[in-house]
Design an enzyme around this catalytic site. Structure first.
Site, PDB file in Angstrom:
ATOM      1  N   SER A   8      -2.930  -2.300  -6.546  1.00  0.00           N
ATOM      2  CA  SER A   8      -1.849  -1.621  -7.253  1.00  0.00           C
ATOM      3  C   SER A   8      -2.087  -1.659  -8.778  1.00  0.00           C
ATOM      4  O   SER A   8      -3.119  -1.160  -9.236  1.00  0.00           O
ATOM      5  CB  SER A   8      -0.501  -2.251  -6.858  1.00  0.00           C
TER       6      SER A   8
ATOM      7  N   ASP B  11       2.156   5.140   1.629  1.00  0.00           N
ATOM      8  CA  ASP B  11       2.479   4.314   0.464  1.00  0.00           C
ATOM      9  C   ASP B  11       3.567   5.004  -0.350  1.00  0.00           C
ATOM     10  O   ASP B  11       3.366   6.115  -0.853  1.00  0.00           O
ATOM     11  CB  ASP B  11       1.227   4.094  -0.391  1.00  0.00           C
TER      12      ASP B  11
ATOM     13  N   HIS C  14       2.136   0.204   1.321  1.00  0.00           N
ATOM     14  CA  HIS C  14       1.648  -0.446   0.104  1.00  0.00           C
ATOM     15  C   HIS C  14       1.205  -1.876   0.406  1.00  0.00           C
ATOM     16  O   HIS C  14       1.948  -2.836   0.176  1.00  0.00           O
ATOM     17  CB  HIS C  14       2.770  -0.436  -0.942  1.00  0.00           C
TER      18      HIS C  14
END
Length: 225
Positions: free
Chosen positions: A119, A178, A205
């Site tokens: 991320s 996601d 995610h």
């Protein structure tokens, strides 16, 4: 054959301890191939307005001496000391401190064969690779990068990292479901790399580590062993 040593860069509102917990399945899946080394970002994230998310992100079991505070690698909102991947901004804060933290980790815990980010950490990894290829960070000598749910920073001052396609071998991992970093944002980051390898999974995610993913990881890693 010794496993490849990989520096692990956690996501926003995580830390080294929580990211280690969340990647337990990946460590097990690739225990013969990788030794994962985790560090914690230097920037403390305010949690007053984000307690619910922070608790979800940091549901790891505290470890002795572990720092369980949510952390970040840079803030897109300087005044609020907060971050959003979608936030357009001219300037950020904290990035230099984070680069220094990685430099120190490389000096004291390296050498590392590769670097893995998740991320915000994956977006940061792309920046670290750019600094390495521009020879602006002589301590960095990563041979490959794994970017999970990565994205291209929307901050104007970060566009310098994307001017030249990166040559480092890279594996980009992202989920079609996601909702935090949509797969379209991860696909945009692919354009910043010369010959990116891609692992797409149907989930959200997280760092995927199902048995079905083992071969793709191994095929990418075998050239470095």
């Amino acid at each position: 054959m010794a496993p490849l040593r990989v520096l692990c860069i956690h996501g926003y509102r995580q830390n080294g301890s929580s990211f280690r917990e969340k990647t337990g399945a990946l460590r097990k899946l690739l225990k013969k191939q990788l030794e994962l080394v985790y560090i914690t970002a230097p920037l403390t994230v305010r949690t007053a307005a984000t307690d619910e998310v922070s608790n979800l992100e940091n549901n790891s079991v505290p470890t002795a001496g572990g720092d369980e505070e949510p952390r970040g690698w840079w803030f897109s909102d300087i005044q609020a000391r907060s971050f959003s991947a979608q936030q357009q901004c001219e300037r950020s804060s904290g990035l230099d401190d984070s680069i220094s933290a990685v430099r120190e980790a490389v000096k004291t815990q390296g050498p590392f064969d590769g670097v893995l980010g998740f991320s915000q950490g994956a977006a940061f990894v792309a920046m670290l690779c750019s600094l390495q290829e521009q020879k602006l960070e002589l301590e960095f000598n990563f041979r490959f990068a794994i970017l999970v749910a990565g994205f291209r920073s929307a901050c104007e001052e970060h566009q310098k990292f994307y001017e030249v396609p990166l040559q480092i071998p890279s594996l980009h991992v992202f989920g079609l479901e996601d909702r935090v970093i949509p797969d379209s944002m991860s696909r945009d980051l692919l354009l910043c790399f010369q010959d990116p390898q891609v692992l797409i999974h149907p989930g959200g995610h997280f760092v995927p580590a199902a048995a079905a993913h083992r071969q793709m990881y191994q095929d990418f890693l075998k050239r470095f062993q």
